[in-house]
Scaffold this active site. Structure first.
Site, mmCIF file in Angstrom:
data_model
loop_
_atom_site.group_PDB
_atom_site.id
_atom_site.type_symbol
_atom_site.label_atom_id
_atom_site.label_comp_id
_atom_site.label_asym_id
_atom_site.label_seq_id
_atom_site.Cartn_x
_atom_site.Cartn_y
_atom_site.Cartn_z
ATOM 1 N N HIS A 137 18.978 34.461 50.385
ATOM 2 C CA HIS A 137 18.788 35.746 49.700
ATOM 3 C C HIS A 137 19.606 36.853 50.379
ATOM 4 O O HIS A 137 19.081 37.887 50.795
ATOM 5 C CB HIS A 137 17.311 36.136 49.663
ATOM 6 C CG HIS A 137 16.976 37.008 48.488
ATOM 7 N ND1 HIS A 137 15.747 36.973 47.852
ATOM 8 C CD2 HIS A 137 17.694 37.938 47.822
ATOM 9 C CE1 HIS A 137 15.729 37.849 46.854
ATOM 10 N NE2 HIS A 137 16.918 38.451 46.828
ATOM 11 N N GLU A 157 10.123 32.096 49.543
ATOM 12 C CA GLU A 157 11.042 32.512 50.599
ATOM 13 C C GLU A 157 10.251 33.008 51.801
ATOM 14 O O GLU A 157 9.281 33.748 51.621
ATOM 15 C CB GLU A 157 11.975 33.622 50.080
ATOM 16 C CG GLU A 157 12.875 33.164 48.934
ATOM 17 C CD GLU A 157 13.765 34.285 48.398
ATOM 18 O OE1 GLU A 157 13.683 35.428 48.918
ATOM 19 O OE2 GLU A 157 14.524 34.030 47.459
ATOM 20 N N ARG A 170 16.387 36.072 40.843
ATOM 21 C CA ARG A 170 15.089 35.849 41.456
ATOM 22 C C ARG A 170 14.736 34.368 41.314
ATOM 23 O O ARG A 170 14.845 33.795 40.227
ATOM 24 C CB ARG A 170 14.002 36.713 40.801
ATOM 25 C CG ARG A 170 14.100 38.200 41.116
ATOM 26 C CD ARG A 170 13.791 38.456 42.593
ATOM 27 N NE ARG A 170 13.834 39.873 42.938
ATOM 28 C CZ ARG A 170 14.903 40.520 43.360
ATOM 29 N NH1 ARG A 170 16.066 39.869 43.442
ATOM 30 N NH2 ARG A 170 14.850 41.792 43.682
#
Length: 330
Positions: A282, A263, A234
Site C-alpha cells: 500500500h 493489511e 482498495r
C-alpha cells in the site's frame, strides 16, 4: 487565534507542518503504532480544533469525545478509516485531498502492469537463486486492451501512458457521461460491457457499500482468459479467495496488488504464495512528492475552514454539513 491540530500519525511532511506552524497552530502527533483507542484518549483530553487523519481509525467514539472539534481532513482521498456518519451527525465536515497523490499512484499502477506482464519479480527471484531462467511466456502490453474501472485523475494518467505504449484503452466510471476526458479512450456505460474487453483490468474506485467485493468470481470470470488484474485502489473491492482461485487455475495470467483486504498482509497469505502475483505494501501514495501534496492539501483544508475561507466544496465528502452550517458550496 491559535488552533490545535491533531495529526493521527507520528509525523507530517515538512511542507504541511510548516503551513500549520506559520499560522501559529499547536500541532499534536500520535506515536508510531498507535491504536484507535489511543486516538480517542487524546481527543477526549485535549481541546482539538481539527484532525488531519492518516491511517489509524477515527471512530465515532473519538469524534463524540471531542466537543471542540470543528473539521477533519484526510491525508489522502480514501475515508474508510473515518466514521463520516458520526462526523456528519456532529456537524463536522470531512475533507479529502484529491489529486495530491494521483501521479504517484498512476506510476505505481503502470509499474505493476509491466512487472506482472513480464514476470519481473519471479525472474528476479530466479536469478537471485542462481538460475538463469529465461521465461518465454511474458506478455507484451502493446496491442492489448486496458480496462480502467474508475476514470478520475489516476485512471486518466494511466490511460495516457497506456495509449503511448500502443494499448487500446477502455474505461467505465458511473460518474462520467458524454465524451471521454482523454482522447482515444472508449467510455462504456456499464461494467459488464467493459470486462470482456479487458486484457488488463486496473481498479481505481473507492471502497463503499456498492464496491465492497464487487470483483467476485462471477465478474472475474467475465475477463478474457489470461487477463491481468491490477489493484491500487482498495483491497476490499476484490473477493480475494475468488482471485486466488482464478490465478491458480490460469484463468488470470497474473495480478499486481498494492492493496489487500487485510493489511498488513497476514502470515500464510495465499496471495503471497502465488508466483504470478506482485505485491507492494500500500505504497501508491508513498513518494516524497505525494506525501508533500497530501500534507499541504490537508493543512490548507483545516486552516481554510477554521479561518472562514471554505476549501473547495468538491473535496468535502459530506457537503450537507456545509449547507446546514450555512457555508457556501457554490
Amino acid at each position: 487565534m491559535a488552533f490545535t491540530i491533531f495529526v493521527t500519525a507520528p509525523k507530517l511532511a515538512p511542507a504541511g507542518l510548516r503551513i500549520l506552524e506559520d499560522a501559529g497552530c499547536r500541532v499534536l502527533f500520535m506515536r508510531d503504532g498507535s491504536s484507535a483507542a489511543e486516538v480517542e484518549g487524546v481527543m477526549a483530553s485535549e481541546a482539538i480544533d481539527a484532525v488531519i487523519s492518516r491511517t489509524v481509525e477515527l471512530s465515532a467514539a473519538a469524534i463524540r469525545s471531542c466537543p471542540s472539534l470543528k473539521v477533519i481532513s484526510k491525508h489522502g482521498v480514501g475515508v474508510p478509516n473515518i466514521d463520516v456518519a458520526a462526523a456528519t451527525a456532529a456537524g463536522i465536515p470531512v475533507y479529502v485531498t484529491p489529486g495530491a497523490n494521483a501521479q504517484s499512484v498512476a506510476e505505481l499502477t503502470l509499474g505493476l502492469m509491466l512487472a506482472t506482464a513480464r514476470k519481473v519479480a519471479w525472474l528476479d527471484g530466479e536469478l537471485r537463486a542462481g538460475r538463469w531462467t529465461r521465461a518465454q511466456d511474458g506478455l507484451q502490453l502493446g496491442g492489448r486492451r486496458l480496462g480502467l474501472v474508475g476514470f478520475g485523475q489516476v485512471g486518466q494518467r494511466v490511460a495516457k501512458v497506456a495509449l503511448a505504449l500502443g494499448m487500446e484503452v477502455h474505461a467505465f466510471d458511473p460518474a462520467l457521461s458524454g465524451p471521454s476526458p482523454v482522447e482515444g479512450v472508449v467510455l462504456h456505460d456499464s461494467l459488464d460491457a467493459l470486462l470482456p474487453l479487458a486484457d488488463v483490468l486496473s481498479l481505481h474506485i473507492p471502497l463503499n457499500a456498492h464496491t465492497r467485493g464487487l470483483f467476485d468470481a462471477q465478474r472475474l470470470a467475465r475477463l478474457p482468459r489470461g487477463a491481468i488484474l491490477v489493484n491500487t485502489a482498495r483491497g476490499e473491492v476484490v473477493d480475494e479467495p475468488a482471485l486466488v482461485e482464478a490465478l491458480r487455475s490460469g484463468a488470470l495470467f497474473a495480478a499486481g496488488l498494492d492493496t489487500m483486504a487485510v493489511e498488513p498482509l497476514p502470515a500464510g497469505s495465499a496471495l503471497a504464495a502465488l508466483p504470478n502475483v506482485v505485491l507492494t505494501p500500500h505504497v501508491g501514495g508513498s513518494t516524497a512528492a505525494a506525501l508533500e501534496g497530501m500534507a499541504t492539501g490537508a493543512a490548507h483544508n483545516v486552516l481554510g475552514f477554521l479561518s472562514g475561507r471554505a476549501p473547495d466544496p468538491s473535496s468535502c465528502v459530506n457537503p450537507q454539513v456545509l449547507i446546514r452550517n450555512n457555508r457556501s458550496i457554490a
